[in-house]
Design a protein around this motif. Structure first.
Motif, PDB file in Angstrom:
ATOM      1  N   ARG A  11       0.831  -1.209   0.000  1.00 23.33           N
ATOM      2  CA  ARG A  11       0.000   0.000   0.000  1.00 23.33           C
ATOM      3  C   ARG A  11       0.866   1.261   0.000  1.00 23.33           C
ATOM      4  NH1 ARG A  11      -3.299  -3.321   2.969  1.00 23.33           N
ATOM      5  NH2 ARG A  11      -2.515  -2.682   5.004  1.00 23.33           N
ATOM      6  N   ASN A  12       1.938   1.252   0.794  1.00 27.80           N
ATOM      7  CA  ASN A  12       2.839   2.414   0.843  1.00 27.80           C
ATOM      8  C   ASN A  12       3.527   2.648  -0.498  1.00 27.80           C
ATOM      9  OD1 ASN A  12       2.212   2.833   3.523  1.00 27.80           O
ATOM     10  ND2 ASN A  12       4.054   1.823   4.305  1.00 27.80           N
ATOM     11  N   GLU A  15       0.948   4.028  -2.912  1.00 31.63           N
ATOM     12  CA  GLU A  15       0.677   5.433  -2.584  1.00 31.63           C
ATOM     13  C   GLU A  15       1.826   6.332  -3.041  1.00 31.63           C
ATOM     14  OE1 GLU A  15       0.241   8.400   1.223  1.00 31.63           O
ATOM     15  OE2 GLU A  15      -0.199   6.284   1.546  1.00 31.63           O
ATOM     16  N   SER A  16       3.055   5.864  -2.892  1.00 33.75           N
ATOM     17  CA  SER A  16       4.202   6.671  -3.330  1.00 33.75           C
ATOM     18  C   SER A  16       4.190   6.850  -4.852  1.00 33.75           C
ATOM     19  CB  SER A  16       5.523   6.067  -2.858  1.00 33.75           C
ATOM     20  OG  SER A  16       5.830   4.896  -3.560  1.00 33.75           O
ATOM     21  N   GLN A  18       1.316   6.864  -6.676  1.00 30.82           N
ATOM     22  CA  GLN A  18       0.152   7.701  -6.974  1.00 30.82           C
ATOM     23  C   GLN A  18       0.375   9.171  -6.627  1.00 30.82           C
ATOM     24  OE1 GLN A  18      -2.607   5.323  -4.685  1.00 30.82           O
ATOM     25  NE2 GLN A  18      -3.487   4.432  -6.552  1.00 30.82           N
ATOM     26  N   THR A  19       1.168   9.434  -5.612  1.00 29.98           N
ATOM     27  CA  THR A  19       1.418  10.820  -5.182  1.00 29.98           C
ATOM     28  C   THR A  19       2.693  11.397  -5.800  1.00 29.98           C
ATOM     29  OG1 THR A  19       2.594  10.060  -3.215  1.00 29.98           O
ATOM     30  CG2 THR A  19       0.213  10.491  -2.978  1.00 29.98           C
ATOM     31  N   ARG A  21       5.684  10.778  -5.097  1.00 32.67           N
ATOM     32  CA  ARG A  21       6.815  10.930  -4.169  1.00 32.67           C
ATOM     33  C   ARG A  21       8.038  10.229  -4.738  1.00 32.67           C
ATOM     34  NH1 ARG A  21       3.300   9.329   0.144  1.00 32.67           N
ATOM     35  NH2 ARG A  21       4.488   7.406   0.229  1.00 32.67           N
ATOM     36  N   PRO A  50      -1.204   2.047 -11.019  1.00 36.01           N
ATOM     37  CA  PRO A  50      -0.303   3.053 -10.460  1.00 36.01           C
ATOM     38  C   PRO A  50       1.104   3.030 -11.084  1.00 36.01           C
ATOM     39  CG  PRO A  50      -1.532   2.010  -8.707  1.00 36.01           C
ATOM     40  CD  PRO A  50      -1.829   1.239  -9.952  1.00 36.01           C
TER      41      PRO A  50
END
Length: 168
Positions: A11-12, A15-16, A18-19, A21, A50
């Motif tokens: 998940r992390n 998310e990285s 998708q954002t 980062r 993603p």
């Protein structure tokens, strides 16, 4: 069996992506390898969208061009090469063979001999010679310098993949 990392880490990582980062070749390749290690179809599918979007962002946000120019300090990489490669990939019906726009562009640059073409045209531009037309030998010499450095940069980037990131 799950990916090499746990569910929270998956998940992390997603998310990285998708954002944005994570937006460097090295880090995106690292996450791509994690995604490729997934034995679970569910985990692999979770990465698919993603990861595709992250590679697209990497190319279209000019990060890829920045990294290519970081590898070509003496003769900065020509952005028009990457622009043409992107357009060519997007118009290529075989481009759906990979989720990785950066890899597809690098391969297109090589396969379509874009570096040699742009090196010659850039080297012959009067702007490269203080507004004067270069002698053919001068333009050829500069084109060879462009071509060598730009080829090395593309080659170095392609070394990040020991296996082509393709669906088939």
């Amino acid at each position: 069996m799950r990916c090499v990392v746990g569910q929270q880490s998956i998940r992390n990582l997603i998310e990285s992506l998708q954002t944005h980062r994570v937006n460097t070749l090295t880090e995106l390749c690292r996450i791509e390898r994690v995604a490729a290690s997934c034995d679970s179809e569910e985990d692999a599918r979770a990465f698919q969208g993603p990861m595709t979007a992250a590679w697209n962002y990497y190319v279209t946000s000019n990060q890829m061009l920045s990294e290519l120019r970081g590898l070509t300090r003496s003769y900065p990489f020509c952005g028009d090469i990457l622009t043409e490669a992107q357009a060519s990939v997007r118009n290529d019906p075989d481009s759906n063979r990979s989720w990785n726009l950066a890899w597809l562009c690098l391969v297109k640059i090589q396969d379509d001999n874009l570096i040699a073409t742009y090196a010659a045209s850039e080297a012959a531009r009067p702007e490269m010679w203080g507004g004067r037309m270069p002698e053919p030998e001068e333009a050829d010499q500069l084109a060879a310098c462009f071509q060598y450095e730009w080829d090395m940069a593309v080659h170095n980037m392609l070394r990040h993949w020991s296996v082509a990131p393709t669906w088939y």
